[in-house]
Design an enzyme around this catalytic site. Structure first.
Site, PDB file in Angstrom:
ATOM      1  N   SER A 244       0.840  -1.200   0.000  1.00 49.53           N
ATOM      2  CA  SER A 244       0.000   0.000   0.000  1.00 49.53           C
ATOM      3  C   SER A 244       0.869   1.241   0.000  1.00 49.53           C
ATOM      4  O   SER A 244       2.077   1.173   0.227  1.00 49.53           O
ATOM      5  CB  SER A 244      -0.919   0.004   1.220  1.00 49.53           C
ATOM      6  N   LYS A 245       0.239   2.368  -0.237  1.00 47.87           N
ATOM      7  CA  LYS A 245       0.924   3.658  -0.319  1.00 47.87           C
ATOM      8  C   LYS A 245       1.705   3.977   0.948  1.00 47.87           C
ATOM      9  O   LYS A 245       2.668   4.729   0.911  1.00 47.87           O
ATOM     10  CB  LYS A 245      -0.118   4.764  -0.515  1.00 47.87           C
ATOM     11  N   ARG A 246       1.242   3.423   2.071  1.00 48.14           N
ATOM     12  CA  ARG A 246       1.901   3.714   3.351  1.00 48.14           C
ATOM     13  C   ARG A 246       3.386   3.408   3.290  1.00 48.14           C
ATOM     14  O   ARG A 246       4.189   4.076   3.924  1.00 48.14           O
ATOM     15  CB  ARG A 246       1.291   2.849   4.462  1.00 48.14           C
ATOM     16  N   GLU A 254       4.358   6.407 -10.813  1.00 48.67           N
ATOM     17  CA  GLU A 254       5.340   6.924  -9.847  1.00 48.67           C
ATOM     18  C   GLU A 254       6.734   6.358 -10.137  1.00 48.67           C
ATOM     19  O   GLU A 254       7.742   7.065 -10.014  1.00 48.67           O
ATOM     20  CB  GLU A 254       4.941   6.550  -8.417  1.00 48.67           C
TER      21      GLU A 254
END
Ligand code: GLU
Length: 472
Positions: A244-246, A254
């Site tokens: 996840s982005k975390r 990106e």
């Protein structure tokens, strides 16, 4: 064996996630390795969540990775009539029924199920009653969904990745095919499309395992041969949770922005949960992967996304480019750094063995492009402290302006001879010079570096360092 036809079917509700990209890659390589066909389908049936521009971004990200559809891209939103027609056929053959239950009634049923402490709520209407009521309610124009009438039998398939998987009939509820507003659900549209597109193998994420039995039931009811199914384990982040982005970047865009090369990301994602079998080889070109890929190499265990490994792979792929391609790539990712191609051309042979990403050059070795703004503190304590040495450095700097040929060998010969006549070890000067020129205690070959920087810059930086040290 019949021609293999596979597809990648993203929902345009976000950017292309690396997990999705890997699913696309597995399908694409499966098609290429088997002489089959790879298709793309945009699953944009959900008008609230789907956004047109995201579909384009997903297709662009795939193209950047080198993945394109062998046939025109299918957009599910163009096919609503077909989905409604199949829903009608399913009602006509008795496999589905019109369901007039209102959302409030479903909520009540859900609460009753909870009160009975059932593990999860599964909707089952009485199909006989539903059918008996239908004509009158239809005549009154009451809103209704179309639900598949799930039979009690178990559903089993031999998963291409996990082997046999079985769902008990009691676990499968009567699921909706068409909502009361006439829009199709994912189950209906995915089965119609896969059938109409002639898809023979569905390779998709593990998050779809529980959808598969429902879809197999639709195939059976329509008398369509189901494709083979394979479910690919999710990608985990460094915290062993779903990526996840975390814990870092997750979208292909990106990685593109950060200067990763498409074949490096392609190589990395392919090896994330797939193994070529014998040997521990890790660096493959896309062309090689197209030949060696086999579905049997997909692992049933989740793989962990290791960014450090991806960076290493990027360096390996960078070194596989020819020099002009490498220069194009570096120029493209130079950002605000003031550098021209000729300077990069001079740098490239020296930096080639060391780079993983453009930022390694433009940020970590920024001294190639601008004067250091600070000096490594430990280095300064060590190399800028001895007044005697600083005096020598000043004399050497003065002498340097008189060196005729500013090339690596003459510069080195000059420095060594200069030190020798003063009974000084060359290292005593090399370290402070490096620190003065780069601000760092390690750098590639000092004399090459001096040539790349040029006499004027070298002298300016040496004077600045002497000023910094406060040496008289
Ligand atoms: N559209 C689905 C998704 O993005 C994939 C459906 C499928 O592969 O069957 O998760």
């Amino acid at each position: 064996m019949a021609e293999i036809r596979v597809r990648f079917a993203p929902s345009p509700t976000g950017y292309l996630h690396v997990g999705g990209a890997r699913t696309a890659i597995f399908n694409f390589l499966f098609a290429r390795a088997s002489g089959g066909t790879f298709l793309l389908r945009i699953e944009d049936t959900d008008p609230v969540r789907s956004r047109g521009e995201l579909a384009q971004i997903i297709l662009d990200s795939l193209r950047w990775l080198g993945i394109e559809s062998d046939e025109p891209v299918v957009y599910q939103s163009d096919r609503h009539d077909r989905f409604r027609q199949v829903a009608r056929e399913l009602v006509e053959c008795g496999a589905a029924y019109q369901d007039f239950t209102t959302p409030e009634e479903i909520e009540t049923l859900r609460r009753e199920s909870q009160a009975r402490r059932e593990s999860s709520f599964r909707f089952h209407a009485d199909p006989v009653k539903a059918r008996a009521d239908a004509p009158a309610r239809l005549a009154r124009g009451e809103p209704h969904a179309i639900r598949f009438s799930a039979p009690p039998e178990d559903v089993e398939w031999n998963d291409l990745v996990h082997g046999p998987i079985k769902f008990e009939g009691s676990q499968i509820e009567d699921f909706v095919l068409l909502r009361s507003d006439g829009t199709p659900t994912y189950h209906l549209s995915v089965v119609c499309d896969d059938h109409d597109m002639g898809v023979t193998h569905v390779l998709r994420g593990d998050d779809h395992v529980s959808n598969t039995p429902k879809q197999i039931l639709i195939y059976r009811a329509m008398n369509w041969p189901p494709p083979e199914f394979g479910h690919v384990p999710l990608i985990l982040g460094p915290d062993k949770q779903r990526l996840s982005k975390r814990t870092g970047a997750t979208s292909v865009g990106e990685f593109k922005e950060r200067g990763f090369l498409p074949p490096a990301l392609f190589n990395f994602l392919t090896l994330l949960g797939w193994s070529p079998g014998a040997g521990d080889r890790e660096i493959f070109t896309v062309e090689e992967l197209k030949k060696v890929f086999a579905v049997s190499g997909i692992q049933a265990k989740s793989a962990v996304f290791d960014v450090a490994k991806l960076e290493w792979m990027n360096g390996e792929h960078l070194r596989m480019l020819d020099d002009e391609q490498a220069l194009d790539y570096l120029m493209e990712h130079r950002g605000e750094v003031p550098v021209d191609r000729e300077r990069l051309r001079r740098l490239w042979p020296m930096m080639k063995p060391r780079l993983r990403l453009p930022r390694d050059l433009f940020v970590d070795h920024a001294y190639f492009f601008s004067d250091p703004r600070e000096y490594d503190p430990a280095g300064a304590v060590k190399h800028f402290a001895d007044a005697n040495i600083l005096q020598r450095l000043r004399e050497y700097t003065d002498d340097l302006s008189r060196v005729d040929t500013f090339e690596p060998q003459p510069l080195e010969a000059h420095l060594r001879a200069w030190c020798e006549t003063r009974e000084l070890s060359a290292g005593k000067l090399i370290h402070p010079i490096r620190l003065a020129l780069t601000g760092k205690i390690v750098s590639p070959s000092l004399f090459e570096l001096m040539v790349i920087l040029g006499r004027e810059t070298v002298l300016r930086r040496l004077h600045a360092a002497l000023k910094f040290t406060g040496s008289p």
